[in-house]
Write a protein that holds these residues in place. Structure first.
Motif, PDB file in Angstrom:
ATOM      1  N   LEU A  97       0.818  -1.216   0.000  1.00 26.97           N
ATOM      2  CA  LEU A  97       0.000   0.000   0.000  1.00 26.97           C
ATOM      3  C   LEU A  97       0.847   1.261   0.000  1.00 26.97           C
ATOM      4  O   LEU A  97       0.466   2.258  -0.608  1.00 26.97           O
ATOM      5  N   ALA A  98       2.000   1.213   0.663  1.00 24.15           N
ATOM      6  CA  ALA A  98       2.914   2.360   0.586  1.00 24.15           C
ATOM      7  C   ALA A  98       3.384   2.548  -0.858  1.00 24.15           C
ATOM      8  O   ALA A  98       3.470   3.682  -1.352  1.00 24.15           O
TER       9      ALA A  98
ATOM     10  N   TRP B 134       0.520   4.097  -2.861  1.00 23.31           N
ATOM     11  CA  TRP B 134       0.435   5.544  -2.633  1.00 23.31           C
ATOM     12  C   TRP B 134       1.570   6.283  -3.349  1.00 23.31           C
ATOM     13  O   TRP B 134       1.354   7.357  -3.920  1.00 23.31           O
TER      14      TRP B 134
ATOM     15  N   ALA C 194       0.681   6.475  -6.921  1.00 26.37           N
ATOM     16  CA  ALA C 194      -0.391   7.453  -7.145  1.00 26.37           C
ATOM     17  C   ALA C 194       0.183   8.863  -7.229  1.00 26.37           C
ATOM     18  O   ALA C 194      -0.154   9.632  -8.139  1.00 26.37           O
ATOM     19  N   VAL C 195       1.071   9.190  -6.308  1.00 25.24           N
ATOM     20  CA  VAL C 195       1.676  10.526  -6.297  1.00 25.24           C
ATOM     21  C   VAL C 195       2.516  10.748  -7.551  1.00 25.24           C
ATOM     22  O   VAL C 195       2.395  11.790  -8.220  1.00 25.24           O
TER      23      VAL C 195
ATOM     24  N   ALA D 167      -5.302   6.105  -5.571  1.00 25.59           N
ATOM     25  CA  ALA D 167      -5.607   6.788  -4.308  1.00 25.59           C
ATOM     26  C   ALA D 167      -6.900   6.248  -3.700  1.00 25.59           C
ATOM     27  O   ALA D 167      -6.968   6.019  -2.487  1.00 25.59           O
TER      28      ALA D 167
ATOM     29  N   GLY E 202      -6.113   2.962  -2.264  1.00 24.35           N
ATOM     30  CA  GLY E 202      -5.354   3.126  -1.029  1.00 24.35           C
ATOM     31  C   GLY E 202      -6.248   3.471   0.154  1.00 24.35           C
ATOM     32  O   GLY E 202      -6.034   2.979   1.265  1.00 24.35           O
TER      33      GLY E 202
END
Length: 141
Positions: A17-18, A21, A24-25, A69, A72
């Motif tokens: 999940l990290a 994320w 996503a960024v 996102a 997440g």
């Protein structure tokens, strides 16, 4: 009334999940940068071979960022569809990176091979973390 036991998220799932994320960024800013560069070139009269394709890829990158996102955020709720979406997105990332590596090796594009290899390692690590028994179990309850 039965007591509900709150389980801790497995470390592999937290790692995945990290990574989601992070992707996503990066996807959001990459799409925004691509749009900014395209608009700047067009505003200054510079030639862009396929502006529609570039704009479409930028919007696609930003849409994937929003999807990641949402995934997440929903991962803590342990929805089963979250696992499916993450695995599918990572598969697409692996395939597109492999195509990129092929294009670099054939001399069709000039991109750093090391950057592509890093781009290949992250989706493989995320997918590998979620395909394991603990990763699937977390989202199947």
């Amino acid at each position: 009334m039965a007591d509900q036991v709150l389980e801790r998220m497995p470390g592999r799932v937290r790692f995945a999940l990290a990574g989601v994320w992070g992707q996503a960024v990066v996807n959001f800013f990459a799409g925004g940068s691509l749009l900014s560069e395209l608009d700047s070139r067009l505003a200054h009269g510079r030639h862009v071979a396929e502006p529609g394709l570039v704009r479409g890829l930028a919007y696609f990158s930003m849409a994937v960022a929003v999807l990641l996102a949402v995934v997440g955020v929903c991962a803590r709720k342990r929805f089963g569809w979250v696992w499916t979406v993450i695995v599918l997105v990572e598969m697409v990332a692996v395939v597109s990176t492999m195509v990129g590596l092929y294009c670099v090796w054939m001399g069709l594009i000039a991109v750093s091979q090391s950057a592509l290899l890093i781009g290949l390692a992250l989706p493989l690590a995320i997918g590998g973390a979620l395909i394991t028994g603990r990763g699937q179990d977390w989202f199947s309850r």
